[in-house]
Motif scaffolding. Structure first.
Motif, PDB file in Angstrom:
ATOM      1  N   PHE A   1       8.598   2.272   2.570  1.00  0.00           N
ATOM      2  CA  PHE A   1       8.131   1.105   3.313  1.00  0.00           C
ATOM      3  C   PHE A   1       8.262  -0.165   2.485  1.00  0.00           C
ATOM      4  O   PHE A   1       8.736  -1.195   2.968  1.00  0.00           O
ATOM      5  CB  PHE A   1       6.675   1.301   3.749  1.00  0.00           C
ATOM      6  CG  PHE A   1       6.098   0.096   4.430  1.00  0.00           C
ATOM      7  CD1 PHE A   1       6.392  -0.186   5.755  1.00  0.00           C
ATOM      8  CD2 PHE A   1       5.264  -0.771   3.740  1.00  0.00           C
ATOM      9  CE1 PHE A   1       5.873  -1.315   6.377  1.00  0.00           C
ATOM     10  CE2 PHE A   1       4.739  -1.893   4.356  1.00  0.00           C
ATOM     11  CZ  PHE A   1       5.051  -2.162   5.681  1.00  0.00           C
ATOM     12  N   THR A   2       7.854  -0.106   1.212  1.00  0.00           N
ATOM     13  CA  THR A   2       7.917  -1.297   0.364  1.00  0.00           C
ATOM     14  C   THR A   2       9.368  -1.711   0.115  1.00  0.00           C
ATOM     15  O   THR A   2       9.675  -2.901   0.092  1.00  0.00           O
ATOM     16  CB  THR A   2       7.178  -1.114  -0.975  1.00  0.00           C
ATOM     17  OG1 THR A   2       7.739   0.000  -1.669  1.00  0.00           O
ATOM     18  CG2 THR A   2       5.706  -0.896  -0.761  1.00  0.00           C
TER      19      THR A   2
ATOM     20  N   LEU B   1       0.682  -2.608  -3.033  1.00  0.00           N
ATOM     21  CA  LEU B   1      -0.027  -1.360  -2.743  1.00  0.00           C
ATOM     22  C   LEU B   1      -1.420  -1.428  -3.347  1.00  0.00           C
ATOM     23  O   LEU B   1      -1.602  -1.894  -4.467  1.00  0.00           O
ATOM     24  CB  LEU B   1       0.741  -0.166  -3.305  1.00  0.00           C
ATOM     25  CG  LEU B   1       2.113   0.071  -2.671  1.00  0.00           C
ATOM     26  CD1 LEU B   1       2.848   1.181  -3.397  1.00  0.00           C
ATOM     27  CD2 LEU B   1       1.971   0.414  -1.204  1.00  0.00           C
ATOM     28  N   MET B   2      -2.400  -0.948  -2.589  1.00  0.00           N
ATOM     29  CA  MET B   2      -3.798  -1.040  -3.032  1.00  0.00           C
ATOM     30  C   MET B   2      -4.490   0.306  -2.902  1.00  0.00           C
ATOM     31  O   MET B   2      -4.189   1.086  -2.009  1.00  0.00           O
ATOM     32  CB  MET B   2      -4.545  -2.061  -2.169  1.00  0.00           C
ATOM     33  CG  MET B   2      -4.002  -3.456  -2.255  1.00  0.00           C
ATOM     34  SD  MET B   2      -4.809  -4.565  -1.095  1.00  0.00           S
ATOM     35  CE  MET B   2      -3.842  -4.252   0.382  1.00  0.00           C
ATOM     36  N   GLU B   3      -5.409   0.542  -3.807  1.00  0.00           N
ATOM     37  CA  GLU B   3      -6.302   1.680  -3.716  1.00  0.00           C
ATOM     38  C   GLU B   3      -7.652   1.252  -4.267  1.00  0.00           C
ATOM     39  O   GLU B   3      -7.796   0.168  -4.803  1.00  0.00           O
ATOM     40  CB  GLU B   3      -5.761   2.880  -4.484  1.00  0.00           C
ATOM     41  CG  GLU B   3      -5.618   2.658  -5.970  1.00  0.00           C
ATOM     42  CD  GLU B   3      -5.095   3.871  -6.700  1.00  0.00           C
ATOM     43  OE1 GLU B   3      -4.901   4.913  -6.079  1.00  0.00           O
ATOM     44  OE2 GLU B   3      -4.903   3.762  -7.913  1.00  0.00           O
TER      45      GLU B   3
ATOM     46  N   LEU C   1      -3.987   4.969   1.015  1.00  0.00           N
ATOM     47  CA  LEU C   1      -3.675   3.705   0.366  1.00  0.00           C
ATOM     48  C   LEU C   1      -3.458   2.649   1.437  1.00  0.00           C
ATOM     49  O   LEU C   1      -3.316   2.961   2.610  1.00  0.00           O
ATOM     50  CB  LEU C   1      -2.447   3.804  -0.547  1.00  0.00           C
ATOM     51  CG  LEU C   1      -1.114   4.175   0.107  1.00  0.00           C
ATOM     52  CD1 LEU C   1      -0.370   2.952   0.594  1.00  0.00           C
ATOM     53  CD2 LEU C   1      -0.261   4.901  -0.914  1.00  0.00           C
ATOM     54  N   MET C   2      -3.467   1.413   1.009  1.00  0.00           N
ATOM     55  CA  MET C   2      -3.169   0.306   1.923  1.00  0.00           C
ATOM     56  C   MET C   2      -2.071  -0.525   1.277  1.00  0.00           C
ATOM     57  O   MET C   2      -1.919  -0.525   0.056  1.00  0.00           O
ATOM     58  CB  MET C   2      -4.405  -0.554   2.174  1.00  0.00           C
ATOM     59  CG  MET C   2      -5.476   0.169   2.933  1.00  0.00           C
ATOM     60  SD  MET C   2      -6.751  -0.867   3.673  1.00  0.00           S
ATOM     61  CE  MET C   2      -7.191  -1.999   2.428  1.00  0.00           C
ATOM     62  N   CYS C   3      -1.323  -1.234   2.109  1.00  0.00           N
ATOM     63  CA  CYS C   3      -0.231  -2.053   1.610  1.00  0.00           C
ATOM     64  C   CYS C   3      -0.301  -3.427   2.255  1.00  0.00           C
ATOM     65  O   CYS C   3      -0.198  -3.550   3.477  1.00  0.00           O
ATOM     66  CB  CYS C   3       1.105  -1.382   1.928  1.00  0.00           C
ATOM     67  SG  CYS C   3       2.518  -2.287   1.282  1.00  0.00           S
ATOM     68  N   GLY C   4      -0.516  -4.445   1.425  1.00  0.00           N
ATOM     69  CA  GLY C   4      -0.470  -5.816   1.916  1.00  0.00           C
ATOM     70  C   GLY C   4       0.981  -6.263   2.010  1.00  0.00           C
ATOM     71  O   GLY C   4       1.785  -5.955   1.132  1.00  0.00           O
TER      72      GLY C   4
END
Length: 95
Positions: free
Chosen positions: A8-9, A21-23, A44-47
């Motif tokens: 995705f990135t 990417l965030m955790e 995880l989340m991705c801004g």
């Protein structure tokens, strides 16, 4: 999950978007805000978004004072900024 996030990135970057990417977030609150059913996990989340252009003026962001962020032993107890690190020789390290 990591392979999907990586793909995705890469795809977002190829379209001129930036990602982060965030955790370490509060899954319960994320689930509540985004109305995600309990049967789904949030590993995880991705801004995703566009970077600032070079010619745009970005002001200095506000920062908290060190004593508002770091505490000693317990929350709210001021940290001593004159910290001295003491390393104890256990005799296990080679000389």
């Amino acid at each position: 999950t990591a392979l999907v996030a990586q793909t995705f990135t890469f795809a977002a970057t190829s379209h001129g978007l930036s990602t982060c990417l965030m955790e370490g977030y509060d899954c319960r609150r994320v689930r509540d805000v985004l109305k995600i059913p309990d049967r789904y996990d949030i590993p995880l989340m991705c801004g995703v978004g566009y970077e600032y252009e070079e010619d745009e003026k970005v002001g200095k962001t506000p920062r908290l004072k060190m004593n508002e962020v770091f505490f000693s032993d317990t929350f709210g107890k001021p940290i001593d900024t004159d910290i001295t690190v003491v390393v104890e020789d256990t005799g296990d390290s080679p000389k």
